[in-house]
Design a protein around this motif. Sequence first.
Motif, PDB file in Angstrom:
ATOM      1  N   PRO A 257     -15.077 -52.191   5.000  1.00  0.00           N
ATOM      2  CA  PRO A 257     -16.299 -52.488   5.753  1.00  0.00           C
ATOM      3  C   PRO A 257     -16.011 -52.680   7.235  1.00  0.00           C
ATOM      4  O   PRO A 257     -14.939 -53.142   7.624  1.00  0.00           O
ATOM      5  N   GLY A 258     -16.984 -52.307   8.053  1.00  0.00           N
ATOM      6  CA  GLY A 258     -16.877 -52.514   9.490  1.00  0.00           C
ATOM      7  C   GLY A 258     -18.048 -53.341   9.979  1.00  0.00           C
ATOM      8  O   GLY A 258     -19.169 -53.193   9.489  1.00  0.00           O
ATOM      9  N   CYS A 259     -17.793 -54.225  10.950  1.00  0.00           N
ATOM     10  CA  CYS A 259     -18.831 -55.127  11.440  1.00  0.00           C
ATOM     11  C   CYS A 259     -18.836 -55.176  12.966  1.00  0.00           C
ATOM     12  O   CYS A 259     -17.771 -55.180  13.589  1.00  0.00           O
ATOM     13  N   THR A 260     -20.015 -55.221  13.530  1.00  0.00           N
ATOM     14  CA  THR A 260     -20.184 -55.441  14.964  1.00  0.00           C
ATOM     15  C   THR A 260     -21.059 -56.669  15.123  1.00  0.00           C
ATOM     16  O   THR A 260     -22.195 -56.704  14.652  1.00  0.00           O
ATOM     17  N   TYR A 261     -20.527 -57.695  15.812  1.00  0.00           N
ATOM     18  CA  TYR A 261     -21.174 -59.011  15.839  1.00  0.00           C
ATOM     19  C   TYR A 261     -22.056 -59.185  17.070  1.00  0.00           C
ATOM     20  O   TYR A 261     -22.048 -60.223  17.730  1.00  0.00           O
ATOM     21  N   SER A 262     -22.834 -58.168  17.353  1.00  0.00           N
ATOM     22  CA  SER A 262     -23.762 -58.187  18.472  1.00  0.00           C
ATOM     23  C   SER A 262     -25.066 -58.845  18.017  1.00  0.00           C
ATOM     24  O   SER A 262     -25.157 -59.370  16.909  1.00  0.00           O
ATOM     25  N   ASN A 263     -26.068 -58.782  18.865  1.00  0.00           N
ATOM     26  CA  ASN A 263     -27.406 -59.245  18.486  1.00  0.00           C
ATOM     27  C   ASN A 263     -28.381 -58.099  18.696  1.00  0.00           C
ATOM     28  O   ASN A 263     -28.688 -57.757  19.829  1.00  0.00           O
ATOM     29  N   PRO A 264     -28.854 -57.428  17.620  1.00  0.00           N
ATOM     30  CA  PRO A 264     -28.607 -57.738  16.207  1.00  0.00           C
ATOM     31  C   PRO A 264     -27.228 -57.293  15.735  1.00  0.00           C
ATOM     32  O   PRO A 264     -26.579 -56.471  16.378  1.00  0.00           O
ATOM     33  N   GLN A 265     -26.807 -57.848  14.599  1.00  0.00           N
ATOM     34  CA  GLN A 265     -25.530 -57.482  14.010  1.00  0.00           C
ATOM     35  C   GLN A 265     -25.624 -56.128  13.310  1.00  0.00           C
ATOM     36  O   GLN A 265     -26.699 -55.692  12.906  1.00  0.00           O
ATOM     37  N   ILE A 266     -24.469 -55.490  13.162  1.00  0.00           N
ATOM     38  CA  ILE A 266     -24.399 -54.193  12.490  1.00  0.00           C
ATOM     39  C   ILE A 266     -23.239 -54.251  11.505  1.00  0.00           C
ATOM     40  O   ILE A 266     -22.169 -54.781  11.820  1.00  0.00           O
ATOM     41  N   ALA A 267     -23.451 -53.722  10.285  1.00  0.00           N
ATOM     42  CA  ALA A 267     -22.390 -53.714   9.277  1.00  0.00           C
ATOM     43  C   ALA A 267     -22.535 -52.474   8.414  1.00  0.00           C
ATOM     44  O   ALA A 267     -23.647 -52.018   8.140  1.00  0.00           O
ATOM     45  N   SER A 268     -21.405 -51.949   7.989  1.00  0.00           N
ATOM     46  CA  SER A 268     -21.446 -50.741   7.168  1.00  0.00           C
ATOM     47  C   SER A 268     -20.214 -50.662   6.281  1.00  0.00           C
ATOM     48  O   SER A 268     -19.187 -51.277   6.554  1.00  0.00           O
ATOM     49  N   VAL A 269     -20.338 -49.872   5.218  1.00  0.00           N
ATOM     50  CA  VAL A 269     -19.208 -49.617   4.334  1.00  0.00           C
ATOM     51  C   VAL A 269     -19.429 -48.273   3.655  1.00  0.00           C
ATOM     52  O   VAL A 269     -20.565 -47.916   3.322  1.00  0.00           O
ATOM     53  N   GLY A 270     -18.356 -47.513   3.476  1.00  0.00           N
ATOM     54  CA  GLY A 270     -18.468 -46.230   2.794  1.00  0.00           C
ATOM     55  C   GLY A 270     -19.005 -45.127   3.685  1.00  0.00           C
ATOM     56  O   GLY A 270     -18.925 -45.181   4.914  1.00  0.00           O
ATOM     57  N   LEU A 271     -19.580 -44.107   3.058  1.00  0.00           N
ATOM     58  CA  LEU A 271     -20.012 -42.905   3.748  1.00  0.00           C
ATOM     59  C   LEU A 271     -21.369 -43.076   4.429  1.00  0.00           C
ATOM     60  O   LEU A 271     -22.253 -43.748   3.910  1.00  0.00           O
TER      61      LEU A 271
END
Length: 466
Positions: free
Chosen positions: A348-362
Amino acid sequence: MDFDVIVIGAGPGGYVTAIRAAQLGMKTAIVEREALGGVCLNWGCIPTKALLKSGEVYEQLDHLAEYGITVEKRGFDFTKVIARSRKVASQLNAGVAFLMKKHKIEVIDGAAKLEKGQGAPKVVVALKAGGSRTLSAKHVILATGARARTIPAVGLEPDGDRVWTYREAMTPKTAPKTMIVVGSGAIGIEFASFYRALGSEVTVIEALPRILPVEDEEVSKAAQKAFEKRGLKFRVGASVKKLTRTKAGVAVELEADGKSATLEADVAIVAVGISGNVEDLGLEALGVKIDRGHVVTDRHGATGVAGLYAIGDVTGPPWLAHKASHEGVHCIERIAGLPSSNLTAPIPGCTYSNPQIASVGLTEAQAKDQGLEVKVGRFPFKVNGKAIASGETEGFVKTVFDGKTGALVGAHMIGAEVTEMIQGFALAITLEATEAELHATVYPHPTMSEAMHEASLDAYGKVLHI
């Protein structure tokens, strides 16, 4: 042999590897030239989240009236914001030192260099306290991490004053009034988000056609729209031709769509990628293969040189702390002869901005490129009960399924606290869950995680609350 295992680098990959080695009964040493915890704990993952939290809290003051709350005066002390971030890093640094002591891991302060030995390479350490020490071990594991990539030819090189990398961006004396961020990956976007929260005028430059280019395209577009709503400015599809230091700050010459432009600001942050820390280790003399600034290994961390392994950022992308820790545990358990831990699980990858962003897989595009029969589900937070009650209705959850097998192959989220929710989808993909398991899972109410359930249902035409 002095040790069973010597780990070079005490970041989240290195110190976790050392702990696991000690748990398995191996006599272990760890060599660190700067500070325990590495870049992540001292200058990256952890202190940046402390800064971002300060920015988030300050920014929320603009919306207190929506919650029926009033305040007489708002403001911030930038020095204290930075000091809190450093205090958090120091606290965790001490925690790593405690873990090393608890597991009887010898910590050697200094810079390591490898030389040919009988079996695994010898480790020669130039000690911080002076002098040197030569060590031998059955196994040596490189966990030297990476650093910010710079491009001196066009002026994208830190000077500690007007041009920063992530390191300088965490400890300035004052918050700049205007800022240019070169690069819109997670690091660039997080700093842009933090400084904008404190009132800086921020422009982000991205050479590719969209920001956060590794994310799903829908998420990237929604993120840019949300950031622009907060006042961030973007120049996408724009290449930096030259950065010049001026009396007032910096001037950045751009080229986009065949047209030139110049932007000016007090400071610039360079966030154009990562380079592995492969220099001054003696790798070339040992015959270690280096590709584009990173150590080449097999899937278990072996370099091809007897007894020498490498894990984490020094081996290439994704440059993430949790990936380094996972690889380190896998590597040391394989050395110990244990069944290999799972290395096929998505990261998984995360970006802790406002708003937050997170993703995993394709992403949806990647799934289609692989020839999958794609089923996509979406669910917006604006109709989620907990999100409405919390005043956090921005964003959505997107799921990507293989229509033939029903397997969840990807998930993408933007919104409040999605970095805390993405692990649910990571677990589902790791366990090879299909839509049947996800649909049958009971999600607590009221929670924002219910949007995960609804997005899974939506992929199969079963969504309930739209």
